[in-house]
Each structure stands twice: as C-alpha cells, then as structure tokens.
Design a protein around this motif. Sequence first.
Motif, PDB file in Angstrom:
ATOM      1  N   GLY A 275      -6.572  10.614  -1.725  1.00 32.21           N
ATOM      2  CA  GLY A 275      -7.131  10.507  -0.377  1.00 32.21           C
ATOM      3  C   GLY A 275      -6.084  10.273   0.685  1.00 32.21           C
ATOM      4  N   LYS A 276      -6.587   9.842   1.860  1.00 27.81           N
ATOM      5  CA  LYS A 276      -5.713   9.609   3.012  1.00 27.81           C
ATOM      6  C   LYS A 276      -5.063   8.235   2.920  1.00 27.81           C
ATOM      7  CE  LYS A 276      -7.219  10.488   7.048  1.00 27.81           C
ATOM      8  NZ  LYS A 276      -8.043  10.543   8.261  1.00 27.81           N
ATOM      9  N   PHE A 277      -3.807   8.177   3.378  1.00 34.61           N
ATOM     10  CA  PHE A 277      -3.086   6.903   3.353  1.00 34.61           C
ATOM     11  C   PHE A 277      -3.714   5.881   4.288  1.00 34.61           C
ATOM     12  CE2 PHE A 277       0.183   4.035   5.037  1.00 34.61           C
ATOM     13  CZ  PHE A 277       0.486   3.351   3.868  1.00 34.61           C
ATOM     14  N   SER A 278      -4.187   6.318   5.459  1.00 32.62           N
ATOM     15  CA  SER A 278      -4.737   5.369   6.429  1.00 32.62           C
ATOM     16  C   SER A 278      -5.950   4.636   5.858  1.00 32.62           C
ATOM     17  CB  SER A 278      -5.090   6.071   7.737  1.00 32.62           C
ATOM     18  OG  SER A 278      -6.048   7.074   7.496  1.00 32.62           O
ATOM     19  N   SER A 279      -6.807   5.327   5.144  1.00 30.52           N
ATOM     20  CA  SER A 279      -7.979   4.686   4.526  1.00 30.52           C
ATOM     21  C   SER A 279      -7.539   3.702   3.450  1.00 30.52           C
ATOM     22  CB  SER A 279      -8.894   5.730   3.900  1.00 30.52           C
ATOM     23  OG  SER A 279      -9.310   6.645   4.859  1.00 30.52           O
ATOM     24  N   PHE A 280      -6.585   4.123   2.648  1.00 30.01           N
ATOM     25  CA  PHE A 280      -6.064   3.275   1.580  1.00 30.01           C
ATOM     26  C   PHE A 280      -5.415   2.016   2.167  1.00 30.01           C
ATOM     27  CE2 PHE A 280      -2.657   2.172  -1.491  1.00 30.01           C
ATOM     28  CZ  PHE A 280      -3.443   1.910  -2.604  1.00 30.01           C
ATOM     29  N   ALA A 281      -4.598   2.213   3.204  1.00 32.30           N
ATOM     30  CA  ALA A 281      -3.898   1.097   3.836  1.00 32.30           C
ATOM     31  C   ALA A 281      -4.902   0.122   4.468  1.00 32.30           C
ATOM     32  CB  ALA A 281      -2.922   1.604   4.886  1.00 32.30           C
ATOM     33  N   TYR A 282      -5.931   0.659   5.121  1.00 31.81           N
ATOM     34  CA  TYR A 282      -6.943  -0.187   5.767  1.00 31.81           C
ATOM     35  C   TYR A 282      -7.619  -1.091   4.735  1.00 31.81           C
ATOM     36  CZ  TYR A 282     -10.834  -1.626   8.702  1.00 31.81           C
ATOM     37  OH  TYR A 282     -11.737  -2.371   9.413  1.00 31.81           O
ATOM     38  N   SER A 283      -8.074  -0.504   3.637  1.00 33.45           N
ATOM     39  CA  SER A 283      -8.766  -1.305   2.627  1.00 33.45           C
ATOM     40  C   SER A 283      -7.812  -2.304   1.972  1.00 33.45           C
ATOM     41  CB  SER A 283      -9.423  -0.415   1.578  1.00 33.45           C
ATOM     42  OG  SER A 283      -8.457   0.341   0.894  1.00 33.45           O
ATOM     43  N   TYR A 284      -6.565  -1.934   1.801  1.00 32.31           N
ATOM     44  CA  TYR A 284      -5.567  -2.820   1.196  1.00 32.31           C
ATOM     45  C   TYR A 284      -5.304  -4.021   2.105  1.00 32.31           C
ATOM     46  CZ  TYR A 284      -2.156  -3.172  -2.585  1.00 32.31           C
ATOM     47  OH  TYR A 284      -1.482  -3.545  -3.725  1.00 32.31           O
ATOM     48  N   ILE A 285      -5.110  -3.748   3.399  1.00 36.76           N
ATOM     49  CA  ILE A 285      -4.841  -4.817   4.376  1.00 36.76           C
ATOM     50  C   ILE A 285      -6.044  -5.751   4.477  1.00 36.76           C
ATOM     51  CG2 ILE A 285      -4.453  -5.288   6.829  1.00 36.76           C
ATOM     52  CD1 ILE A 285      -2.840  -2.596   6.879  1.00 36.76           C
ATOM     53  N   ALA A 286      -7.233  -5.169   4.602  1.00 34.93           N
ATOM     54  CA  ALA A 286      -8.449  -5.983   4.725  1.00 34.93           C
ATOM     55  C   ALA A 286      -8.657  -6.837   3.475  1.00 34.93           C
ATOM     56  CB  ALA A 286      -9.660  -5.086   4.969  1.00 34.93           C
ATOM     57  N   GLY A 287      -8.411  -6.252   2.320  1.00 34.76           N
ATOM     58  CA  GLY A 287      -8.564  -6.997   1.072  1.00 34.76           C
ATOM     59  C   GLY A 287      -7.644  -8.190   0.989  1.00 34.76           C
ATOM     60  N   ARG A 288      -6.393  -7.993   1.361  1.00 37.48           N
ATOM     61  CA  ARG A 288      -5.425  -9.103   1.308  1.00 37.48           C
ATOM     62  C   ARG A 288      -5.805 -10.214   2.293  1.00 37.48           C
ATOM     63  NH1 ARG A 288      -0.871  -8.625  -2.138  1.00 37.48           N
ATOM     64  NH2 ARG A 288      -1.727  -7.107  -3.585  1.00 37.48           N
ATOM     65  N   MET A 289      -6.237  -9.828   3.471  1.00 36.25           N
ATOM     66  CA  MET A 289      -6.620 -10.842   4.461  1.00 36.25           C
ATOM     67  C   MET A 289      -7.880 -11.599   4.016  1.00 36.25           C
ATOM     68  SD  MET A 289      -5.822  -9.185   8.137  1.00 36.25           S
ATOM     69  CE  MET A 289      -4.206  -8.602   8.581  1.00 36.25           C
ATOM     70  N   LYS A 290      -8.835 -10.887   3.427  1.00 30.91           N
ATOM     71  CA  LYS A 290     -10.041 -11.556   2.927  1.00 30.91           C
ATOM     72  C   LYS A 290      -9.689 -12.532   1.810  1.00 30.91           C
ATOM     73  CE  LYS A 290     -13.296  -7.832   3.941  1.00 30.91           C
ATOM     74  NZ  LYS A 290     -14.160  -6.793   3.338  1.00 30.91           N
ATOM     75  N   THR A 291      -8.769 -12.134   0.953  1.00 32.31           N
ATOM     76  CA  THR A 291      -8.332 -13.023  -0.126  1.00 32.31           C
ATOM     77  C   THR A 291      -7.718 -14.293   0.444  1.00 32.31           C
ATOM     78  OG1 THR A 291      -7.942 -11.134  -1.579  1.00 32.31           O
ATOM     79  CG2 THR A 291      -6.824 -13.189  -2.157  1.00 32.31           C
ATOM     80  N   GLU A 292      -6.891 -14.136   1.454  1.00 32.00           N
ATOM     81  CA  GLU A 292      -6.246 -15.302   2.070  1.00 32.00           C
ATOM     82  C   GLU A 292      -7.277 -16.189   2.764  1.00 32.00           C
ATOM     83  OE1 GLU A 292      -3.352 -18.026   3.027  1.00 32.00           O
ATOM     84  OE2 GLU A 292      -3.257 -16.373   1.613  1.00 32.00           O
TER      85      GLU A 292
ATOM     86  N   ALA B 281       0.839  -1.202   0.000  1.00 33.59           N
ATOM     87  CA  ALA B 281       0.000   0.000   0.000  1.00 33.59           C
ATOM     88  C   ALA B 281       0.875   1.253   0.000  1.00 33.59           C
ATOM     89  CB  ALA B 281      -0.931  -0.011   1.214  1.00 33.59           C
ATOM     90  N   ALA B 282       1.959   1.205   0.779  1.00 35.04           N
ATOM     91  CA  ALA B 282       2.871   2.357   0.824  1.00 35.04           C
ATOM     92  C   ALA B 282       3.524   2.595  -0.538  1.00 35.04           C
ATOM     93  CB  ALA B 282       3.936   2.134   1.894  1.00 35.04           C
ATOM     94  N   LEU B 283       3.812   1.520  -1.252  1.00 32.95           N
ATOM     95  CA  LEU B 283       4.434   1.658  -2.565  1.00 32.95           C
ATOM     96  C   LEU B 283       3.441   2.163  -3.619  1.00 32.95           C
ATOM     97  CD1 LEU B 283       6.603  -1.615  -2.732  1.00 32.95           C
ATOM     98  CD2 LEU B 283       7.395   0.719  -2.259  1.00 32.95           C
ATOM     99  N   ARG B 284       2.175   1.812  -3.495  1.00 30.21           N
ATOM    100  CA  ARG B 284       1.184   2.138  -4.520  1.00 30.21           C
ATOM    101  C   ARG B 284       0.354   3.397  -4.209  1.00 30.21           C
ATOM    102  NH1 ARG B 284       2.185  -3.004  -5.324  1.00 30.21           N
ATOM    103  NH2 ARG B 284       1.434  -4.324  -6.977  1.00 30.21           N
ATOM    104  N   PHE B 285       0.547   3.947  -3.034  1.00 34.42           N
ATOM    105  CA  PHE B 285      -0.294   5.063  -2.601  1.00 34.42           C
ATOM    106  C   PHE B 285      -0.069   6.314  -3.459  1.00 34.42           C
ATOM    107  CE2 PHE B 285      -0.881   8.793   0.263  1.00 34.42           C
ATOM    108  CZ  PHE B 285      -2.257   8.717   0.328  1.00 34.42           C
ATOM    109  N   ASP B 286      -1.188   6.944  -3.811  1.00 37.02           N
ATOM    110  CA  ASP B 286      -1.163   8.200  -4.564  1.00 37.02           C
ATOM    111  C   ASP B 286      -1.779   9.277  -3.667  1.00 37.02           C
ATOM    112  OD1 ASP B 286      -1.232  10.258  -6.360  1.00 37.02           O
ATOM    113  OD2 ASP B 286      -2.639   9.294  -7.741  1.00 37.02           O
ATOM    114  N   LYS B 287      -0.999  10.276  -3.300  1.00 34.88           N
ATOM    115  CA  LYS B 287      -1.448  11.330  -2.374  1.00 34.88           C
ATOM    116  C   LYS B 287      -2.676  12.075  -2.882  1.00 34.88           C
ATOM    117  CE  LYS B 287       3.155  12.143  -0.584  1.00 34.88           C
ATOM    118  NZ  LYS B 287       4.274  13.060  -0.450  1.00 34.88           N
ATOM    119  N   ASN B 288      -2.839  12.146  -4.172  1.00 28.51           N
ATOM    120  CA  ASN B 288      -3.951  12.904  -4.754  1.00 28.51           C
ATOM    121  C   ASN B 288      -5.300  12.199  -4.594  1.00 28.51           C
ATOM    122  OD1 ASN B 288      -2.052  14.787  -5.635  1.00 28.51           O
ATOM    123  ND2 ASN B 288      -1.765  13.700  -7.582  1.00 28.51           N
TER     124      ASN B 288
END
Length: 167
Positions: free
Chosen positions: A53-70, A44-51
């Motif tokens: 939104g917020k990083f925390s929201s992006f990171a949350y959805s990214y983490i949740a998505g990966r865990m759901k996939t697993e 998420a840190a590597l793919r984040f685009d500041k334009n």
Amino acid sequence: MLDKDFEQLEKKFKPMIFHVMKRLNIYQNKQEFYQIGCIALWEAALRFDKNKGKFSSFAYSYIAGRMKTELTKQGLQKNNHDLVKEIVDYEEAYLEDFSVLYSRSIIENLSPLLTNNQLKWLKGYCLYGKAPNEIAKEESTSIAAVKAWRRDALKKLRSKQIKEIIK
C-alpha cells in the motif's frame, strides 16, 4: 535511511504528526509526543513494504499507534500513582487515629493527678496540638490562666513517676 533523507521525510510528514496529536487530544507534553511521532515515522520508513500500500497510510497508522501506546502507558502510571497515594494517605490517617487513641488512654491514666483545668490544657495540647491562646479562647479565660494550668500540670507530672502511671 540517511539523516538527510529523514530530515526531508520529517518535513513532509510534520503536519501529519501534529494532526495525529490533535486527533488524540494531546495537549500536554507536546514536544515529547512530537518526538514519539518522529521515532514512529523513522521506524515506519524502515519497515515499509511498497507492495502493501501507500506509505502515508502506513506511516499514519504507525504514528497513531505509537502515540496511543504512550497515552495508555502514561494513564496507567497516573492510576498507579494515585492508588499508591491513596494507600499512603489511608495509612497515615490510621496511624494518626491510633496515636490519638493511645494518647487518650495515657491522658485518662493521668487524669486523677490533675485538676479539670489542667486536664483541659493537657488534652487540648497533646491531642489537638492547640496553643494556649486557642485553649483560652475556647474556655473563655485568659492566656495567663491557661499557662498557669500548664505550669502546674507539668509540675505535678514531673513530681510523680509518669512511667509507672502509664503502665
């Protein structure tokens, strides 16, 4: 991103990773899912685009998505494993039934050679795997008597050409 930067990021977002795990009811393989969360945070840190939104929201959805996939992946593997086990159990039961039927037909071919008691021993031993003491208990007789049935039955069967009888 440097390792040092990621260590700080991990410290900052560690509670979020555990929150996602709790929200998804992950109670097994916690260490594995924590690692998945850390990898997702790194990506998420590597793919984040500041334009966008917020990083925390992006990171949350990214983490949740990966865990759901697993979780989905592990669920499918478990279902496949259960299905394979069910098929194997069914095949073993079928083969066992077939061997019992085959054994019964052989015993029926041998029955004219044996007395009723010798036949009781042969069926109990060959079809059901019973020991002489179990057969004796069922037939209300002594173990010595069942052993005598066995001895006499084997003597008779050895004296005849069993291969000819089975055919």
